[in-house]
Design a protein around this motif. Structure first.
Motif, PDB file in Angstrom:
ATOM      1  N   PRO A 199       0.841  -1.294  -0.104  1.00  0.00           N
ATOM      2  CA  PRO A 199      -0.105   0.002   0.080  1.00  0.00           C
ATOM      3  C   PRO A 199       0.768   1.377  -0.048  1.00  0.00           C
ATOM      4  O   PRO A 199       1.744   1.300   0.813  1.00  0.00           O
ATOM      5  CB  PRO A 199      -0.851   0.013   1.317  1.00  0.00           C
ATOM      6  CG  PRO A 199      -0.857  -1.669   1.657  1.00  0.00           C
ATOM      7  CD  PRO A 199       0.363  -2.126   1.118  1.00  0.00           C
ATOM      8  N   SER A 203      -3.442   4.238  -1.629  1.00  0.00           N
ATOM      9  CA  SER A 203      -4.255   3.168  -0.793  1.00  0.00           C
ATOM     10  C   SER A 203      -4.693   3.865   0.419  1.00  0.00           C
ATOM     11  O   SER A 203      -5.703   3.712   0.838  1.00  0.00           O
ATOM     12  CB  SER A 203      -3.317   2.283  -0.662  1.00  0.00           C
ATOM     13  OG  SER A 203      -2.396   1.714  -1.591  1.00  0.00           O
ATOM     14  N   GLY A 225      -8.635  -4.358  -8.188  1.00  0.00           N
ATOM     15  CA  GLY A 225      -7.388  -4.354  -8.053  1.00  0.00           C
ATOM     16  C   GLY A 225      -6.900  -4.395  -6.557  1.00  0.00           C
ATOM     17  O   GLY A 225      -6.460  -3.221  -5.987  1.00  0.00           O
TER      18      GLY A 225
HETATM   19  C1  LIG Z   1      -1.819   0.272  -7.476  1.00  0.00           C
HETATM   20  S1  LIG Z   1      -2.138  -1.317  -6.791  1.00  0.00           S
HETATM   21  C2  LIG Z   1      -3.441  -0.942  -5.549  1.00  0.00           C
HETATM   22  C3  LIG Z   1      -3.542  -1.956  -4.508  1.00  0.00           C
HETATM   23  C4  LIG Z   1      -4.661  -2.039  -3.465  1.00  0.00           C
HETATM   24  N1  LIG Z   1      -6.036  -1.758  -3.947  1.00  0.00           N
HETATM   25  C5  LIG Z   1      -4.180  -0.861  -2.479  1.00  0.00           C
HETATM   26  O1  LIG Z   1      -4.848   0.246  -2.548  1.00  0.00           O
HETATM   27  O2  LIG Z   1      -3.102  -1.003  -1.997  1.00  0.00           O
HETATM   28  C6  LIG Z   1      -3.125  -2.035  -8.101  1.00  0.00           C
HETATM   29  C7  LIG Z   1      -3.665  -3.358  -8.211  1.00  0.00           C
HETATM   30  O3  LIG Z   1      -4.127  -3.554  -9.482  1.00  0.00           O
HETATM   31  C8  LIG Z   1      -3.806  -4.877  -9.833  1.00  0.00           C
HETATM   32  N2  LIG Z   1      -4.042  -4.767 -11.249  1.00  0.00           N
HETATM   33  C9  LIG Z   1      -2.993  -4.368 -12.178  1.00  0.00           C
HETATM   34  N3  LIG Z   1      -3.507  -4.557 -13.473  1.00  0.00           N
HETATM   35  C10 LIG Z   1      -4.601  -5.202 -13.294  1.00  0.00           C
HETATM   36  C11 LIG Z   1      -5.506  -5.595 -14.264  1.00  0.00           C
HETATM   37  N4  LIG Z   1      -5.455  -5.564 -15.532  1.00  0.00           N
HETATM   38  N5  LIG Z   1      -6.583  -6.176 -13.831  1.00  0.00           N
HETATM   39  C12 LIG Z   1      -7.015  -6.421 -12.472  1.00  0.00           C
HETATM   40  N6  LIG Z   1      -6.089  -5.938 -11.492  1.00  0.00           N
HETATM   41  C13 LIG Z   1      -4.951  -5.299 -11.977  1.00  0.00           C
HETATM   42  C14 LIG Z   1      -2.378  -4.975  -9.216  1.00  0.00           C
HETATM   43  O4  LIG Z   1      -1.939  -6.383  -9.333  1.00  0.00           O
HETATM   44  C15 LIG Z   1      -2.331  -4.263  -8.075  1.00  0.00           C
HETATM   45  O5  LIG Z   1      -2.640  -5.176  -7.057  1.00  0.00           O
END
Ligand SMILES: C[S@@+](CC[C@H](N)C(=O)[O-])C[C@H]1O[C@@H](n2cnc3c(N)ncnc32)[C@H](O)[C@@H]1O
Length: 425
Positions: A199, A203, A225
């Protein structure tokens, strides 16, 4: 006191044959600054034991000096337990603040003399004054203590401990407007598995709003995500009827479910490993949280192809916004984090096209980490070509992370609106 060199230095001084008196800026909590700031950790009896050693070495007297007067009580009587040396005290009544002196005007000569009397009663044999103590203070002191003898009095415990002990903490714990204790913050118990997104400010920004405690209560929620599940878990803790957590990364989904278990909400948490681009949602949600990657990447500098090509840095966000009308229930709300290095105009266009509107409910400053610096050239390009921006203070680049609350637009009541008949959630 921890440094053996201090004893070697005193040894050299004693070898001169001159009388050696030592003075330290120390109180019962260890090394102490000129206005009483505590520089080091609690030291137990370190200074007291050093006092005993100085005596054995042949030092003639020991004093404390140039610390505020309220740090003096208890020092002389405490040192007396370790040494029979003559003990002294000469505190300050002021200190340098930047390039100027700041004096303690409240303690006049008569008041200083009264304090001196108390130090004397505690056993001080040498009494004087350091920075800010005037000749008038010393004169009043000399007259007051002239016919006294050093005593053996110990000041009361609270005076000696300077109010720093746990039992002196504020009676009322810090709490927020809802009366929830926030020191320490009741943050969910989260582990972040190896390789799963850790995070960041973005986040925490979304989490802070969800921490409101009521958002998602008895509702169907979606975390897009999910990463380690910081948002999913908070929604479940808020009392969500259920939270569906999706992520392209299998370990992130597993991590989220495990964190749900750690927080006692596993029964209301489901997970799905899915690529948002491929996802065909089959249900709708009352509350959706999304804190997604946003990173402009120069297509010509990314020959290895290990990062997704994303000129404007907004592919995933845009895809998500396009999906939103199909994901939200009629009165549904989405909390979406957007960085300022992505423009507002394009987000607004897409939202309007989906019959949605957004308002900023919070924002925070988001530092340019190394990954953002690597893509700085492309970020600059995107900022030149759109309304994207970031701030710069001295040599530091800083983005703004916005938290958008997205709902259906009332001016477009029919556009993309869910009707009960076509609801599958
Ligand atoms: C910026 S992180 C945020 C994680 C969490 N929501 C947080 O706030 O800590 C984005 C997340 O989106 C996921 N992600 C990236 N591309 C994605 C996709 N095409 N479909 C689904 N999830 C995806 C990544 O694996 C990552 O865990």
């Amino acid at each position: 006191m921890r440094d053996p060199e201090i004893f070697e230095t005193v040894e050299r001084l004693l070898e001169t044959g001159l009388p050696v008196w030592l003075s330290f800026r120390r109180c019962r909590h260890g090394v102490c600054g000129v206005f009483g700031q505590h520089w080091g950790p609690p030291e137990g009896d370190l200074f007291g034991r050093a006092a005993g050693r100085f005596e054995e070495m042949g030092v003639g007297a020991l004093a404390i000096n140039c610390l505020p007067v309220d740090h003096v009580p208890g020092m002389i009587s405490w040192l007396r337990d370790f040494t029979d040396l003559p003990l002294g005290v000469y505190p300050n009544l002021g200190h340098m603040a930047g390039s100027r002196w700041r004096f303690d005007e409240k303690i006049d000569p008569a008041a200083y003399a009264e304090l001196g009397l108390a130090w004397r009663e505690e056993g001080a044999q040498i009494i004087g004054g350091c920075c800010g103590v005037t000749p008038e203070h010393i004169a009043a002191l000399a007259t007051t203590v002239a016919d006294t003898k050093p005593g053996r009095k110990r000041p009361p415990l609270d005076e000696r401990l300077l109010g720093l002990e746990p039992d002196a903490s504020p009676a009322e714990p810090w709490s927020d407007e809802q009366g929830r204790v926030v020191f320490p913050l009741p943050f969910p118990k989260l582990m972040v598995d190896e390789g799963v997104f850790v995070p960041t400010t973005g986040s925490y920004l979304v989490w802070k709003t969800l921490f409101d405690g009521t958002l998602g209560r008895e509702q169907a929620c979606l975390d897009v995500g999910c990463g380690c599940g910081i948002l999913s878990v908070q929604l479940a803790l808020n009392g969500a009827a259920r939270v569906h957590a999706i992520d392209i990364d299998e370990s992130a989904v597993a991590n989220t479910l495990a964190n749900g278990f750690r927080n006692g909400v596993a029964d209301r948490l489901t997970g799905e490993t899915v690529d948002l681009y491929q996802w065909e949602p089959t249900e709708r949600f009352d509350l959706i949280a999304a804190s997604l990657y946003q990173m402009p990447v120069d297509p010509y500098e990314e020959p290895s192809g290990h990062r997704p090509l994303d000129y404007w840095g907004r592919n995933l966000l845009d895809h998500f916004i396009r999906l939103l009308p199909r994901l939200l229930t009629e009165d549904g709300i989405a909390y979406v984090m957007q960085l300022s290095i992505l423009g507002q105009t394009q987000t607004g266009r897409l939202l309007a096209a989906g019959g949605l509107k957004a308002k900023v409910v919070d924002f925070s400053f988001f530092p340019f980490g190394p990954f953002f610096m690597q893509n700085k050239g492309q970020i600059d390009r995107v900022e030149q070509l759109s309304d994207a921006y970031h701030l710069r203070f001295a040599d530091e680049d800083v983005m703004v992370a916005y938290l958008l609350e997205v709902t259906r637009s009332s001016s477009n009541p029919d556009e993309g609106v869910t009707h009960d008949s076509d609801r599958s959630a």
